[in-house]
Design a protein around this motif. Sequence first.
Motif, mmCIF file in Angstrom:
data_model
loop_
_atom_site.group_PDB
_atom_site.id
_atom_site.type_symbol
_atom_site.label_atom_id
_atom_site.label_comp_id
_atom_site.label_asym_id
_atom_site.label_seq_id
_atom_site.Cartn_x
_atom_site.Cartn_y
_atom_site.Cartn_z
ATOM 1 N N LEU A 175 83.427 15.974 60.672
ATOM 2 C CA LEU A 175 83.198 17.027 61.799
ATOM 3 C C LEU A 175 83.589 18.396 61.174
ATOM 4 O O LEU A 175 83.053 19.342 61.651
ATOM 5 C CB LEU A 175 84.341 16.531 62.620
ATOM 6 N N LEU A 176 84.546 18.331 60.076
ATOM 7 C CA LEU A 176 84.899 19.800 59.622
ATOM 8 C C LEU A 176 84.219 20.123 58.666
ATOM 9 O O LEU A 176 84.371 21.571 58.138
ATOM 10 C CB LEU A 176 86.529 19.449 59.412
ATOM 11 N N ASP A 177 83.336 19.427 57.840
ATOM 12 C CA ASP A 177 82.487 19.922 57.125
ATOM 13 C C ASP A 177 81.102 19.992 57.369
ATOM 14 O O ASP A 177 80.402 18.937 57.319
ATOM 15 C CB ASP A 177 82.768 18.911 55.761
ATOM 16 N N PRO A 178 80.597 21.255 57.468
ATOM 17 C CA PRO A 178 79.222 21.493 57.944
ATOM 18 C C PRO A 178 78.186 20.843 57.059
ATOM 19 O O PRO A 178 77.117 20.369 57.552
ATOM 20 C CB PRO A 178 79.076 22.799 58.224
ATOM 21 N N GLU A 179 78.467 20.580 55.735
ATOM 22 C CA GLU A 179 77.556 20.161 54.786
ATOM 23 C C GLU A 179 77.502 18.686 54.659
ATOM 24 O O GLU A 179 76.426 17.908 54.214
ATOM 25 C CB GLU A 179 77.887 20.571 53.381
ATOM 26 N N ALA A 180 78.611 17.894 55.213
ATOM 27 C CA ALA A 180 78.670 16.545 55.055
ATOM 28 C C ALA A 180 77.622 15.787 56.043
ATOM 29 O O ALA A 180 77.138 16.278 57.053
ATOM 30 C CB ALA A 180 80.015 16.044 55.319
ATOM 31 N N ALA A 181 77.035 14.630 55.723
ATOM 32 C CA ALA A 181 76.149 13.708 56.240
ATOM 33 C C ALA A 181 77.110 13.224 57.453
ATOM 34 O O ALA A 181 78.294 12.892 57.167
ATOM 35 C CB ALA A 181 75.521 12.922 55.508
ATOM 36 N N PRO A 182 76.473 12.648 58.535
ATOM 37 C CA PRO A 182 77.315 11.784 59.468
ATOM 38 C C PRO A 182 77.495 10.714 59.024
ATOM 39 O O PRO A 182 77.025 9.918 58.033
ATOM 40 C CB PRO A 182 76.113 11.635 60.692
ATOM 41 N N PRO A 183 78.901 10.040 59.548
ATOM 42 C CA PRO A 183 79.275 8.691 58.798
ATOM 43 C C PRO A 183 78.144 7.592 59.217
ATOM 44 O O PRO A 183 77.615 7.885 60.075
ATOM 45 C CB PRO A 183 80.550 8.217 59.446
ATOM 46 N N THR A 184 78.446 6.795 58.420
ATOM 47 C CA THR A 184 77.311 5.611 58.563
ATOM 48 C C THR A 184 77.972 4.647 59.627
ATOM 49 O O THR A 184 79.265 4.719 60.264
ATOM 50 C CB THR A 184 77.348 4.489 57.441
ATOM 51 N N GLY A 185 77.186 3.946 60.381
ATOM 52 C CA GLY A 185 77.591 2.997 61.543
ATOM 53 C C GLY A 185 77.228 3.675 62.885
ATOM 54 O O GLY A 185 77.012 2.848 64.000
ATOM 55 N N LEU A 186 76.747 4.677 62.866
ATOM 56 C CA LEU A 186 76.315 5.432 64.170
ATOM 57 C C LEU A 186 74.824 5.245 64.377
ATOM 58 O O LEU A 186 74.243 4.917 63.343
ATOM 59 C CB LEU A 186 76.654 6.948 64.037
#
Lengths: 249, 283
Positions: free
Chosen positions: A14-25
């Motif tokens: 959420l706080l890192d705009p470069e990060a990929a969404p977490p798995t499991g969604l």
Amino acid sequence: MNAAAFQAGFARALLDPEAAPPTGLRAAPGADLARRFAVYRNNVAHGLIAALALRHPAVQRLVGKDFFAGMARAFVQHHPPRSPVLLEYGDGFPEFVAGFPPAAGLPYLADVARLEAARVGAYHAADVPPLRLEAVADAAQDAPLRLALHPAARLLRSPHPVVTLWAMNAGEMPLGPVASWEGEEALVTRPDLQVLVHRLPPGGAGFAMALGTGAGLADAAAHCPPGFSQMGTLAILLRTGALVEGGAA
Amino acid sequence: MRASLLPPAAGVGFKPRHFEHILSGPQPLGFIEVHAENYMGQGGPPHAQLARLRQDYALSLHGVGLSIGGAQPLDAAHLRRLRALCDRYAPASFSEHLAWSSHGPAFLNDLLPLPYTEATLARVVAHVAEVQDCLGRQMLLENPATYLGFAESRIPETEFLAEVARRTGCGLLLDVNNVVVAAANQGFAPRAYLAAFPLAMVGEIHLAGHAAVPAGAATLLIDAHGTPVDDQVWALYAEVLARTGPVATLIEWDNDVPAWPVLRREAARAGALLRQAAQGVAA
């Protein structure tokens, strides 16, 4: 899936705009998962940037909306709230502004932010009737009162004309050139429900802080500049609701 | 049995700019609602206004920071603050969300989604029970607006909420706009969701506006609370009322807050539907 580990990863993304969404969604068929996750990310950023903008209208006016949003976004990313009580969020923002390289050309900006943070603190401070001038006059006949700062009182010393800059950018004074660029000392009070900003004479902030920690008048004025008026400044502090009666000696 | 002590009338989310307007004369309001966290300062205008409004109106205290779905223990200091507010203002209702918002020391300031599994259910049940024990009152749990689901979810949301209510004795807050937003975003039918919703547990209804943004071929609905209540939400609300009879109903408008007459009109519209529902039940 371990809930704590999942929520930790979600929070990081959420706080890192470069990060990929977490798995499991899982997104609905045909929907872009990253785009959906971005809604949460935007909610977090926009909500917190809006909270900071609400506290700092004068800073926002000085740097413009886009610059402010960028600066606030950088703060939010590195300093998310530590409490769900958002009215306390942003106490570290003035310090962050002071060290924010793109704002280095506006050395007074952090002090304007400090004054605005002081106003928010005063707004939410405990409700206490301030000490009145008459009470001091009555008490002086037998024993001098012990003084303390009112819970809403905030003091700020700046090498910049912080009160003037704030007032011009908060709609309290017409915008214009600052007549003389000198340091100013600010006193914020809230004697009743309205937050007030006052300019103290040079030495006044230190004098008030000393009085507020229990020093007598002469001691409190010991480090004030030549010509400093103890009684005149005491009268200002009483008139603006900056003092209460202190605890037992 | 009704799951809250709120009057079965219309209410609004209170905004400080409406303070004088609300007090200036009779309003089509049975109650006001505030976000609990906005009243956790020590004093000042927020408390002065709330204390004054409380003289005239029932209060719904709505929390947005408890992180009931959080994997970590509830924040004991925050629970104490909520209890102090309940003691001070004696609200007719306290409500919170089926969501999480804190992790570690960070508060993330959004209502984040949960996988609906037995493990989540056990955690939410324990947390709701803890809140009710601490506050010494029944709470209402609100269905979330969601943008994503979870591969591991096994329990339908309506069943999940019903089970939390059954195991804890809490009531539910039905946000009809959240149903419409989640249904559009996750591809389910809002009427089917409402047909499965345990309406007997509902102590309050929320209505709000949402924003529609294009997202590829689809339209993404955002729970923005910045516009009038959408027509589809009004229609579904009327259908719900036909089944429940009158239930305390809140108009939420938190962003781009309008002038008082606009918000008042929304509340009056809900009030008219509530009166119709009362007649329908009587007939």
